[in-house]
Design an enzyme around this catalytic site. Structure first.
Site, PDB file in Angstrom:
ATOM      1  N   ALA A   1       0.963  -1.101  -0.183  1.00 38.71           N
ATOM      2  CA  ALA A   1       0.062  -0.611  -0.257  1.00 38.71           C
ATOM      3  C   ALA A   1       0.854   1.425  -0.336  1.00 38.71           C
ATOM      4  O   ALA A   1       1.848   1.142   0.522  1.00 38.71           O
ATOM      5  CB  ALA A   1      -0.956  -0.245   1.442  1.00 38.71           C
ATOM      6  N   PRO A   2       0.644   2.022  -0.907  1.00 42.78           N
ATOM      7  CA  PRO A   2      -0.641   2.736  -1.174  1.00 42.78           C
ATOM      8  C   PRO A   2      -0.727   1.916  -2.924  1.00 42.78           C
ATOM      9  O   PRO A   2      -1.675   2.214  -3.731  1.00 42.78           O
ATOM     10  CB  PRO A   2      -1.181   3.780  -2.002  1.00 42.78           C
ATOM     11  CG  PRO A   2       0.505   4.718  -1.883  1.00 42.78           C
ATOM     12  CD  PRO A   2       1.344   3.421  -0.788  1.00 42.78           C
ATOM     13  N   GLY A   3      -0.255   1.095  -3.034  1.00 42.87           N
ATOM     14  CA  GLY A   3      -0.042   0.049  -4.892  1.00 42.87           C
ATOM     15  C   GLY A   3       1.602   0.979  -5.760  1.00 42.87           C
ATOM     16  O   GLY A   3       1.336   0.382  -6.610  1.00 42.87           O
ATOM     17  N   GLY A   4       2.029   2.181  -5.214  1.00 39.34           N
ATOM     18  CA  GLY A   4       2.702   2.433  -6.776  1.00 39.34           C
ATOM     19  C   GLY A   4       4.009   1.962  -6.876  1.00 39.34           C
ATOM     20  O   GLY A   4       3.959   1.817  -8.372  1.00 39.34           O
TER      21      GLY A   4
ATOM     22  N   ASP B   1      -1.333  -6.331   2.094  1.00 43.08           N
ATOM     23  CA  ASP B   1      -0.703  -5.423   2.755  1.00 43.08           C
ATOM     24  C   ASP B   1      -1.792  -5.747   4.133  1.00 43.08           C
ATOM     25  O   ASP B   1      -2.874  -6.672   3.685  1.00 43.08           O
ATOM     26  CB  ASP B   1      -1.327  -4.172   2.587  1.00 43.08           C
ATOM     27  CG  ASP B   1      -1.293  -2.528   3.253  1.00 43.08           C
ATOM     28  OD1 ASP B   1      -0.283  -2.646   3.495  1.00 43.08           O
ATOM     29  OD2 ASP B   1      -1.928  -2.834   4.266  1.00 43.08           O
TER      30      ASP B   1
ATOM     31  N   ASP C   1       0.277 -10.567   6.784  1.00 39.17           N
ATOM     32  CA  ASP C   1       0.399 -10.256   7.730  1.00 39.17           C
ATOM     33  C   ASP C   1       1.781 -10.204   6.723  1.00 39.17           C
ATOM     34  O   ASP C   1       2.558 -11.238   7.115  1.00 39.17           O
ATOM     35  CB  ASP C   1       0.768 -10.688   8.389  1.00 39.17           C
ATOM     36  CG  ASP C   1       1.063 -10.150   9.969  1.00 39.17           C
ATOM     37  OD1 ASP C   1       2.348  -9.260   9.636  1.00 39.17           O
ATOM     38  OD2 ASP C   1       0.846 -10.413  11.474  1.00 39.17           O
TER      39      ASP C   1
ATOM     40  N   ASP D   1       9.418  -3.477   0.532  1.00 38.27           N
ATOM     41  CA  ASP D   1       9.533  -1.702   1.232  1.00 38.27           C
ATOM     42  C   ASP D   1       8.832  -1.404   2.723  1.00 38.27           C
ATOM     43  O   ASP D   1       7.634  -1.732   2.897  1.00 38.27           O
ATOM     44  CB  ASP D   1       8.654  -0.998   0.519  1.00 38.27           C
ATOM     45  CG  ASP D   1       8.814   0.902   0.647  1.00 38.27           C
ATOM     46  OD1 ASP D   1       9.591   0.870   0.704  1.00 38.27           O
ATOM     47  OD2 ASP D   1       7.326   0.915   0.302  1.00 38.27           O
TER      48      ASP D   1
ATOM     49  N   CYS E   1      11.731   4.270   3.403  1.00 34.80           N
ATOM     50  CA  CYS E   1      11.575   5.975   2.588  1.00 34.80           C
ATOM     51  C   CYS E   1      11.882   6.377   3.893  1.00 34.80           C
ATOM     52  O   CYS E   1      11.288   7.888   4.105  1.00 34.80           O
ATOM     53  CB  CYS E   1      10.252   6.874   2.348  1.00 34.80           C
ATOM     54  SG  CYS E   1       8.794   6.617   3.625  1.00 34.80           S
TER      55      CYS E   1
END
Length: 446
Positions: A262-265, A284, A311, A328, A380
């Site tokens: 998520a959010p899927g980009g 997710d 999970d 990620d 990030c």
């Protein structure tokens, strides 16, 4: 109808009192306001500016408030911060107007009894020239930088200790201001040139040379209203995330896992690198986020994306093995504080448990990689405990994996020496702060 200042103030109060995410708070406030485009832009600029510069604003206000700021109501704090921000940072607003509107706002927000107090504080600020009057640098460099760039002292000290003095000031500079907006052209339906031709000059869009299908936008506002959105011609994704997805080097026909999607980009970009062929499982933990991934994949026409609730910290043998796995991991977000300024104010103590959680997810994700397959770990954030230290531990404890160099073109674009891991600072290439590391499974297991 609410005006722009009230709209911004109410969003600021929601962030401070309820811990709301900045983007959600301002979007909700704008929806409720009924403002036109110009006033919406003013409210948004004021909201993010105050949120971003809170430390500096509070320092300036502290010289004029006999009552400590912490003892004031959230509404009065928001009103004072907004007024000082307009005077100090917004040349288009006459100082007298900022003060008068602040006094009126006390009544609109039910703080009428504080009108005289607000007026007195702001008039005193104006009599002294309306200047922030930061202290000289002196011996306490971290304190000075904290006030100058409105980044908490503990975070300034941590970044300097981890990354050194040279990149610190550019990093602090890049932590403020409105961030660039990037989109990725859906390579199954168009390319960057196709988007630019469709949009013309109205968006101020430009192709990012060296990164396939990447477009930078100067225009602010709802991206969903841009031509081609409903046709699935593009999706919003920061430059760093586009590079991370490319680092996986997924190919048509492969089986790929995006463990924390998520959010899927990243899933959408990886699916496009796969040419829409093969299988990409996007997982997710939360059902609402899984639905969002499904909706995005459907809009973009990515039939090879399968979103599912799972999970990521637990290995499920029934899922089988994958040629490529992206982990990620959930992180502190210190690389995106210019997008979400409220993140900078989180106490660093709250981050202590994160590396352990991330490591558990990384280990579980590694179980899915087939022999010869590739695993990419990314965050990030800019925090070595969440990045290099987790990766170092993983390599020590998992000899079945070996570091594998990131694609040369990615390192070259970012101005980095080719290596298996890379930290992107905002000042490097205009992306968010980001970290990625790539591994290959060289044997079946420990």
């Amino acid at each position: 109808m609410k005006n722009a200042r009230q709209t911004a103030a109410e969003a600021l109060i929601r962030v401070e009192k309820g811990g709301a995410y900045s983007n959600i708070a301002i979007d909700r406030a704008l929806e409720e306001s009924g403002l036109d485009g110009r006033d919406r832009a003013f409210a948004t600029t004021l909201f993010y500016g105050v949120l971003e510069r809170r430390i500096t604003l509070d320092f300036a206000l502290g010289r004029y408030c006999k009552t400590p700021l912490g003892q004031l109501s959230p509404a009065v704090r928001a009103i004072l911060r907004q007024a000082v921000y307009q005077i100090a940072y917004m040349d288009s607003v006459p100082p007298s107007a900022a003060v008068n509107e602040a006094v009126e706002l006390t009544r609109a927000l039910g703080q009428g009894r504080a009108a005289g107090f607000v007026n007195g504080v702001l008039r005193s600020f104006l009599r002294d020239g309306g200047e922030l009057c930061l202290p000289d640098r002196g011996e306490d460099r971290a304190k000075y930088l904290s006030l100058a760039y409105s980044v908490p002292e503990p975070l300034v000290r941590m970044w300097e200790a981890q990354y050194g003095e040279e990149p610190l000031k550019p990093l602090l500079c890049a932590a403020g201001g409105r961030p660039p907006l990037y989109v990725r052209a859906n390579s199954l339906r168009t390319d960057a040139a196709g988007l630019l031709k469709r949009w013309g000059e109205e968006t101020g869009a430009r192709e990012v040379q060296g990164v396939p299908c990447c477009v930078a936008l100067e225009r602010s506002g709802a991206v969903e209203k841009l031509s081609g959105f409903d046709e699935g011609l593009f999706h919003v994704q920061d430059l760093s995330s586009q590079l991370c997805a490319a680092a996986l080097e997924a190919r048509p026909g492969m089986r790929v896992l995006d463990a924390c999607a998520a959010p899927g980009g990243k899933s959408f970009t990886i699916a496009q690198w796969m040419g829409g062929e093969g299988e990409l499982l996007a997982g997710d933990l939360y059902p609402a986020k899984v639905r969002r991934i499904r909706e995005g994949a459907a809009r973009l026409g990515l039939g090879n994306v399968r979103a599912m609730q799972r999970d990521a910290s637990r290995h499920d043998p029934e899922m089988g093995l994958f040629d490529r796995v992206l982990c990620d991991a959930p992180c502190s977000g210190l690389g995106i504080i210019r997008r979400k300024p409220e993140i900078r104010y989180k106490p660093l103590e709250e981050l202590r448990e994160l590396p352990g959680i991330q490591y558990k997810i990384l280990e579980a994700s590694a179980e899915y990689v087939t022999e010869g397959g590739v695993l990419v770990y990314s965050t990030c954030t800019l925090n070595r405990r969440e990045n290099e230290e987790n990766v170092g531990r993983f390599l020590r404890e998992h000899p079945e994996f070996a570091p594998e160099e990131l694609p040369e073109w990615i390192c070259s674009f970012a101005g980095k020496k080719q290596d298996f891991q890379m930290t992107l600072f905002p000042q490097d290439c205009g992306s968010d702060g980001f970290y990625m590391a790539r591994f290959q499974r060289i044997s079946g297991g420990r």
